[in-house]
Design a protein around this motif. Structure first.
Motif, PDB file in Angstrom:
ATOM      1  N   ASP A  96       0.838  -1.208   0.000  1.00  0.00           N
ATOM      2  CA  ASP A  96       0.000   0.000   0.000  1.00  0.00           C
ATOM      3  C   ASP A  96       0.868   1.252   0.000  1.00  0.00           C
ATOM      4  O   ASP A  96       0.608   2.202  -0.747  1.00  0.00           O
ATOM      5  N   ALA A  97       1.910   1.253   0.829  1.00  0.00           N
ATOM      6  CA  ALA A  97       2.802   2.411   0.906  1.00  0.00           C
ATOM      7  C   ALA A  97       3.554   2.619  -0.398  1.00  0.00           C
ATOM      8  O   ALA A  97       3.718   3.754  -0.861  1.00  0.00           O
ATOM      9  N   VAL A  98       4.005   1.528  -1.009  1.00  0.00           N
ATOM     10  CA  VAL A  98       4.727   1.618  -2.282  1.00  0.00           C
ATOM     11  C   VAL A  98       3.801   2.155  -3.373  1.00  0.00           C
ATOM     12  O   VAL A  98       4.187   3.039  -4.151  1.00  0.00           O
ATOM     13  N   ASN A  99       2.578   1.668  -3.423  1.00  0.00           N
ATOM     14  CA  ASN A  99       1.625   2.139  -4.429  1.00  0.00           C
ATOM     15  C   ASN A  99       1.351   3.630  -4.266  1.00  0.00           C
ATOM     16  O   ASN A  99       1.360   4.381  -5.245  1.00  0.00           O
ATOM     17  N   GLU A 100       1.123   4.060  -3.031  1.00  0.00           N
ATOM     18  CA  GLU A 100       0.914   5.476  -2.761  1.00  0.00           C
ATOM     19  C   GLU A 100       2.161   6.278  -3.130  1.00  0.00           C
ATOM     20  O   GLU A 100       2.073   7.365  -3.701  1.00  0.00           O
ATOM     21  N   GLY A 101       3.323   5.723  -2.815  1.00  0.00           N
ATOM     22  CA  GLY A 101       4.576   6.394  -3.130  1.00  0.00           C
ATOM     23  C   GLY A 101       4.774   6.597  -4.625  1.00  0.00           C
ATOM     24  O   GLY A 101       5.196   7.667  -5.063  1.00  0.00           O
ATOM     25  N   PHE A 102       4.462   5.576  -5.430  1.00  0.00           N
ATOM     26  CA  PHE A 102       4.584   5.722  -6.884  1.00  0.00           C
ATOM     27  C   PHE A 102       3.606   6.775  -7.407  1.00  0.00           C
ATOM     28  O   PHE A 102       3.961   7.567  -8.281  1.00  0.00           O
ATOM     29  N   GLU A 103       2.385   6.785  -6.881  1.00  0.00           N
ATOM     30  CA  GLU A 103       1.406   7.794  -7.296  1.00  0.00           C
ATOM     31  C   GLU A 103       1.915   9.196  -6.986  1.00  0.00           C
ATOM     32  O   GLU A 103       1.847  10.094  -7.831  1.00  0.00           O
ATOM     33  N   ASN A 104       2.421   9.389  -5.778  1.00  0.00           N
ATOM     34  CA  ASN A 104       2.935  10.706  -5.377  1.00  0.00           C
ATOM     35  C   ASN A 104       4.186  11.085  -6.157  1.00  0.00           C
ATOM     36  O   ASN A 104       4.360  12.233  -6.551  1.00  0.00           O
ATOM     37  N   SER A 105       5.053  10.127  -6.360  1.00  0.00           N
ATOM     38  CA  SER A 105       6.322  10.371  -7.038  1.00  0.00           C
ATOM     39  C   SER A 105       6.138  10.800  -8.490  1.00  0.00           C
ATOM     40  O   SER A 105       6.904  11.602  -9.015  1.00  0.00           O
ATOM     41  N   THR A 106       5.112  10.248  -9.134  1.00  0.00           N
ATOM     42  CA  THR A 106       4.896  10.503 -10.568  1.00  0.00           C
ATOM     43  C   THR A 106       3.717  11.429 -10.826  1.00  0.00           C
ATOM     44  O   THR A 106       3.301  11.582 -11.977  1.00  0.00           O
ATOM     45  N   ASN A 107       3.178  12.034  -9.775  1.00  0.00           N
ATOM     46  CA  ASN A 107       1.980  12.867  -9.900  1.00  0.00           C
ATOM     47  C   ASN A 107       0.845  12.107 -10.565  1.00  0.00           C
ATOM     48  O   ASN A 107       0.110  12.646 -11.392  1.00  0.00           O
ATOM     49  N   GLY A 108       0.722  10.829 -10.216  1.00  0.00           N
ATOM     50  CA  GLY A 108      -0.353   9.998 -10.730  1.00  0.00           C
ATOM     51  C   GLY A 108      -0.149   9.461 -12.131  1.00  0.00           C
ATOM     52  O   GLY A 108      -1.029   8.816 -12.686  1.00  0.00           O
TER      53      GLY A 108
END
Length: 187
Positions: A96-108
């Motif tokens: 869950d944290a990794v998925n959220e991190g990728f979303e935040n890192s790439t602006n979705g």
């Protein structure tokens, strides 16, 4: 004679400087060697959520810098070491944290690296326990090598994936602002 003795003691204490950094109750090495790459600890800190320490993280680079964008854009060897320090971390919570991190890192905008993200997620399905250590090593031309407790779990190719992955901790919306500052050597 006293001056010489003091000088010799000073040199000895410099030579015996610690080769490790203690953070969050665990020890991270001050340097790492991966293949032909020698990396130095740029900075380290603790990922905290709701006042609970989750893991200690260290950023390793070939040349120290406090500029997150320079690190993210660099096509150079680098690594992040994550040492789990909480029993509360599970595979599901890490995913869950990794998925959220990728979303935040790439602006979705993860569509261009969705296959790489799926491969990465699969590497975290195995049970995660306190004191597990993950090494995320970027080797240009090869990709991100994922180690768990020193054992290679897989390789995910692509510089764009590396930018998104390291962006989890270093982008404008990092997993933890204090950990970002610590990894950049600013705290």
């Amino acid at each position: 004679m006293k001056k010489y003795l003091f000088f010799i003691l000073a040199l000895c204490s410099i030579a015996m400087a610690p080769a490790q950094t203690k953070i969050g109750g665990v020890v991270l090495p001050n340097s790492l060697n991966y293949g032909n790459n020698s990396l130095v600890l740029n900075g380290a800190g603790v990922r905290e959520k709701l006042w609970i320490d989750l893991y200690a993280g260290g950023l390793y680079l070939s040349d120290k810098t406090s500029d997150a964008n320079t690190i993210l854009m660099a096509n150079k060897p680098m690594a992040i070491k994550l040492h789990i320090i909480s029993k509360l971390i599970t595979s599901d919570k890490m995913l869950d944290a990794v998925n959220e991190g990728f979303e935040n890192s790439t602006n979705g905008n993860t569509s261009h690296i969705s296959e790489e993200i799926k491969k990465f997620q699969n590497l975290f399905k195995e049970e995660i326990k306190k004191n597990d250590v993950f090494d995320l090593i970027y080797n240009p031309g090869k990709g991100v090598i994922v180690l768990k407790n020193g054992e290679e779990k897989g390789i995910i190719k692509g510089e764009e994936f590396k930018k998104a992955l390291f962006g989890i901790w270093l982008a404008n919306r990092p997993a933890d602002d204090d950990l970002k500052e610590a990894m950049l050597g600013k705290s």
